[in-house]
Scaffold this active site. Structure first.
Site, mmCIF file in Angstrom:
data_model
loop_
_atom_site.group_PDB
_atom_site.id
_atom_site.type_symbol
_atom_site.label_atom_id
_atom_site.label_comp_id
_atom_site.label_asym_id
_atom_site.label_seq_id
_atom_site.Cartn_x
_atom_site.Cartn_y
_atom_site.Cartn_z
ATOM 1 N N GLU A 1 -6.639 -4.813 -5.172
ATOM 2 C CA GLU A 1 -6.340 -5.597 -3.973
ATOM 3 C C GLU A 1 -6.190 -7.067 -4.395
ATOM 4 O OE1 GLU A 1 -9.238 -4.733 -0.918
ATOM 5 O OE2 GLU A 1 -8.416 -2.724 -0.628
ATOM 6 N N SER B 1 0.825 -1.215 0.000
ATOM 7 C CA SER B 1 0.000 0.000 0.000
ATOM 8 C C SER B 1 0.862 1.270 0.000
ATOM 9 C CB SER B 1 -0.988 -0.072 1.170
ATOM 10 O OG SER B 1 -1.969 0.910 1.070
#
Lengths: 230, 230
Positions: free
Chosen positions: A189, A117
């Site tokens: 994701e 991230s």
């Protein structure tokens, strides 16, 4: 240069780093001590404890850079892992601690770098395609520049049923290209990028979208060879 | 000071500024010429044409600051409207054109100021609670400081059914409060704040959430008197 740039640390319904665990084990194979950078999250001790538990399970020792001299810790490690949280807070801390120069030197010399991230955002050319709120003002948006393109982690496809009028992720990336030229990889994701020297591959399970200025977005499937972006 | 700070310019299923039209008409009542600031969007001409059409329908004349000398245009106007788009691009342009000082002076003297979305962000203490991507680097995150708190426009309540692991809006605001002290008003689409001197009221139809550092979030209903935030 060796990089593992993961969209998200936790996939819905699974544990911390579980969805990418076999890739992480392979990537750091041969490393003993991993330096952890906790600055994206306010609670450094808690974050480091969580990361240490997972890395020790995988057979690595982990030392957090906030537990001693950050640059010395990074210098003495065999690999580095920067976890997610707020990208602005993380980048400001990399400048404040001068880790930005130390990591450029060490990883330029081949030390393996893993990010999730915000930790993937800061590995790229700049943080200009983060999703995070600008809660602190870093001295620059220029990041570690380990790759000459941008990542948008947690990439979300537009929901055609939405009544929300805020910009979609694709619109935000289009705005980025109104002002800048670098390609942007929208990493869903469950996806990550793996660089070994001059080779860059899309891994994981969910694919990605590639946005180039002035061109239609391109769907990328798992296994795609993206070495041309380097 | 007179302010109309709107979450969103367009409500789903209605036209541009339609959902807040009667408030806009009342707010600018007595003004002839409105200065428009188009810098949040890349296409200044197109954006100004769109805003002009709506303002002329409402009986005002509109001149865009990009059509001449920005500060002179703002000086000569009876009111100002800053439209939405990218907050970083907008704030950088306010600094580059020196509109930041001109608007502080004119609006400090009572010229009515209306903002939508990014235009509401820049009216507050800082842009640190924008939702936008940091596509350009402004010289500071400090904004016009017309109010001593923050707005998060397009505020979205968390979706309990979501499997997305990116931060919720509330989590992002909590991160803001890990680093900063100002209260944050999460303005849902369909809501706006109206300031007349020392009085501040929540208007529109959808309400808001008030976040204070170290306290539970508070639900605010339409009509709430928020003068205590000034």
């Amino acid at each position: 240069m060796r990089l593992l740039l993961v969209s998200n640390s936790t996939q819905h319904g699974t544990g911390y780093l579980e969805h990418c665990e076999s890739a992480v084990r392979q990537f750091f194979d041969g490393c003993r001590r991993i330096a952890f950078v906790p600055y994206a999250i306010a609670d450094h001790d808690g974050y480091a404890a969580n990361a240490r538990k997972k890395f020790e399970e995988m057979g690595f020792s982990l030392v957090s850079v906030h537990e001693g001299d950050p640059c010395a810790t990074a210098m003495a490690a065999d690999g580095v892992f920067i976890g997610g949280g707020n990208t602005f807070r993380l980048l400001k801390a990399l400048y404040d601690t001068r880790l930005i120069e130390t990591l450029r030197a060490r990883c330029g010399d081949g030390m393996p770098y893993m990010g999730t991230s915000a930790g993937s955002n800061v590995a790229t050319a700049s943080i200009c395609t983060t999703n995070d709120m600008p809660i602190v003002y870093p001295p620059s948006f220029t990041a570690l520049e380990f790759v000459p393109f941008q990542i948008n982690p947690h990439y979300l496809d537009a929901d055609p049923a939405s009544t929300h009028m805020g910009e979609t992720r694709e619109t935000r990336i289009t705005e980025y290209h109104e002002e800048n030229r670098n390609p942007v990889v929208g990493l869903r994701e469950g996806a990550w990028l793996h660089r070994e020297g001059d080779s860059l591959t899309l891994e994981g399970t969910t694919g990605a979208r590639l946005f180039r200025r002035g061109q239609d977005a391109e769907e990328l499937e798992t296994g795609a060879d993206l070495s041309g972006l380097l």
